[in-house]
Design a protein around this motif. Structure first.
Motif, short mmCIF file in Angstrom:
data_model
loop_
_atom_site.label_atom_id
_atom_site.label_comp_id
_atom_site.label_asym_id
_atom_site.label_seq_id
_atom_site.Cartn_x
_atom_site.Cartn_y
_atom_site.Cartn_z
N GLU A 82 8.09 37.82 -2.97
CA GLU A 82 7.85 39.06 -2.54
C GLU A 82 6.28 39.18 -2.20
OE1 GLU A 82 7.71 43.21 -1.03
OE2 GLU A 82 8.96 41.53 -1.07
N TRP A 83 5.46 38.45 -3.32
CA TRP A 83 4.13 38.32 -3.36
C TRP A 83 3.69 37.71 -1.88
CZ3 TRP A 83 2.32 36.88 -8.98
CH2 TRP A 83 2.82 37.84 -9.99
N GLU A 84 4.65 36.35 -1.75
CA GLU A 84 4.11 35.57 -0.64
C GLU A 84 4.29 36.26 0.86
OE1 GLU A 84 3.29 32.15 1.00
OE2 GLU A 84 3.06 32.58 -0.85
N ARG A 85 5.26 37.27 0.86
CA ARG A 85 5.59 38.09 2.15
C ARG A 85 4.40 38.80 2.40
NH1 ARG A 85 7.02 42.75 3.51
NH2 ARG A 85 6.96 43.53 1.27
N ILE A 86 4.02 39.72 1.18
CA ILE A 86 3.01 40.51 1.33
C ILE A 86 1.55 39.87 1.85
CG2 ILE A 86 1.46 42.38 0.18
CD1 ILE A 86 4.02 42.85 -1.44
N LEU A 87 1.37 38.85 1.16
CA LEU A 87 0.13 38.08 1.49
C LEU A 87 0.06 37.40 2.78
CD1 LEU A 87 -0.57 36.16 -2.10
CD2 LEU A 87 -1.87 38.33 -0.89
N SER A 88 1.20 36.96 3.23
CA SER A 88 1.30 36.31 4.51
C SER A 88 0.63 37.33 5.66
CB SER A 88 2.64 35.81 4.76
OG SER A 88 3.46 36.85 5.02
N GLN A 89 1.03 38.65 5.41
CA GLN A 89 0.52 39.54 6.41
C GLN A 89 -0.93 39.68 6.57
OE1 GLN A 89 2.09 43.26 5.56
NE2 GLN A 89 3.81 42.46 4.94
N TYR A 90 -1.68 38.92 5.46
CA TYR A 90 -3.05 38.97 5.63
C TYR A 90 -3.66 37.57 5.74
CZ TYR A 90 -2.48 43.70 3.88
OH TYR A 90 -2.06 44.89 3.28
N GLY A 91 -2.83 36.55 5.85
CA GLY A 91 -3.16 35.31 6.22
C GLY A 91 -3.20 34.41 4.96
N LEU A 92 -2.97 35.06 3.95
CA LEU A 92 -2.93 34.27 2.47
C LEU A 92 -1.72 33.82 2.02
CD1 LEU A 92 -5.19 37.16 1.09
CD2 LEU A 92 -6.06 34.92 2.06
N SER A 93 -1.67 33.10 1.00
CA SER A 93 -0.53 32.37 0.45
C SER A 93 -0.63 32.30 -1.01
CB SER A 93 -0.35 31.01 1.04
OG SER A 93 0.99 30.38 0.43
N THR A 94 0.33 32.51 -1.66
CA THR A 94 0.56 32.32 -3.12
C THR A 94 0.23 30.82 -3.51
OG1 THR A 94 2.80 32.07 -3.23
CG2 THR A 94 1.86 34.34 -3.73
N TYR A 95 0.56 29.81 -2.57
CA TYR A 95 0.84 28.47 -2.79
C TYR A 95 -0.88 27.90 -2.96
CZ TYR A 95 5.39 28.58 -1.31
OH TYR A 95 6.92 28.68 -1.26
N GLU A 96 -1.67 28.75 -2.56
CA GLU A 96 -3.28 28.56 -2.49
C GLU A 96 -3.88 29.11 -3.93
OE1 GLU A 96 -4.98 30.29 0.89
OE2 GLU A 96 -3.90 29.21 2.34
N ALA A 97 -3.25 29.83 -4.48
CA ALA A 97 -3.60 30.56 -5.79
C ALA A 97 -3.20 29.38 -7.07
CB ALA A 97 -2.87 31.99 -6.08
#
Length: 239
Positions: A82-97
């Motif tokens: 779910e975090w990944e879905r939200i962050l993808s809307q802003y061009g971000l990814s949890t995989y980078e965290a």
């Protein structure tokens, strides 16, 4: 609201704006569980908590409470997705965290100190937690039992403790009333809360509040509810 000026503080309290904890009246039972995180993570959002507050009243009117607190760390991979879905809307990814950031935001160990507030003078009789301490809070004029819990993702814990109240029902009169105020922790969504009462068979159960209750297989009066706001329970007993 709070003010060092007594008149202003009295004004806040007159409109119930002061956030003051309930002050138990004479011969009134009280319960409040206060948890605070000591592990440096935001995992409390993912903790499910349930409380069972059981009262035994013997033939002499002596009151013993047994409280069971269950906690479960519910964070799972669905949260990360779910975090990944939200962050993808802003061009971000949890995989980078970094992993430590994900741990801090909820995946990490939940370490809490628990204070179980009860009427002043209550005596701890038994606890499933070896590190339980009995402490008197001079500011609130209440006793509390202090314990600690640690939970990793997917783990559960259970603490059960029994204590005797510093007062009894006066059954030499025609009847007496057991009263409990259960107060929620401010700023929390509220725990699942079950209240049950068992009186000695020699006692008559004259009335209860709330009036909507059920009976378990042992004949205990049971109120399943939740602490989305403070709750009041009462029962009238006589010989």
């Amino acid at each position: 609201f709070y003010s060092h000026d007594e008149e202003i503080q009295d004004f806040f309290e007159s409109f119930d704006l002061a956030g003051r904890s309930h002050r138990p009246q004479e011969n009134e039972d009280y319960f409040s569980l206060i948890n605070w995180s000591t592990g440096g993570t935001k995992s409390e959002k993912y903790i499910e908590e349930s409380i069972h507050h059981h009262t035994d009243i013997d033939s002499a009117g002596t009151i013993t409470n047994t409280v069971t607190i269950k906690r479960k760390h519910t964070w799972n991979e669905d949260v990360l997705r779910e975090w990944e879905r939200i962050l993808s809307q802003y061009g971000l990814s949890t995989y980078e965290a970094p992993g430590i950031l994900i741990d801090i935001l909820g995946r990490g160990r939940n370490r809490t100190t628990n204070r179980i507030y009860v009427p002043a003078g209550s005596i701890l009789m038994d606890s499933s937690s070896a590190d339980t301490e009995t402490i008197y809070d001079a500011d609130l004029k209440m006793t509390y039992f202090k314990t600690e819990t640690e939970l990793n993702t997917g783990e559960s814990s259970e603490i059960t403790l029994s204590y005797q109240l510093p007062f009894s029902l006066n059954l030499s009169q025609s009847a007496d009333t057991y009263r409990l105020i259960a107060e929620k922790q401010p700023g929390t969504p509220g725990s699942l809360f079950t209240k049950s009462i068992q009186a000695d068979p020699s006692l008559k159960n004259l009335a209860f509040y709330p009036q909507k209750y059920s009976l378990d297989y042992q004949g205990n009066i049971v109120y399943p509810t939740n602490l989305v706001y403070d709750k009041y329970f009462a029962g009238v007993f006589a010989k």
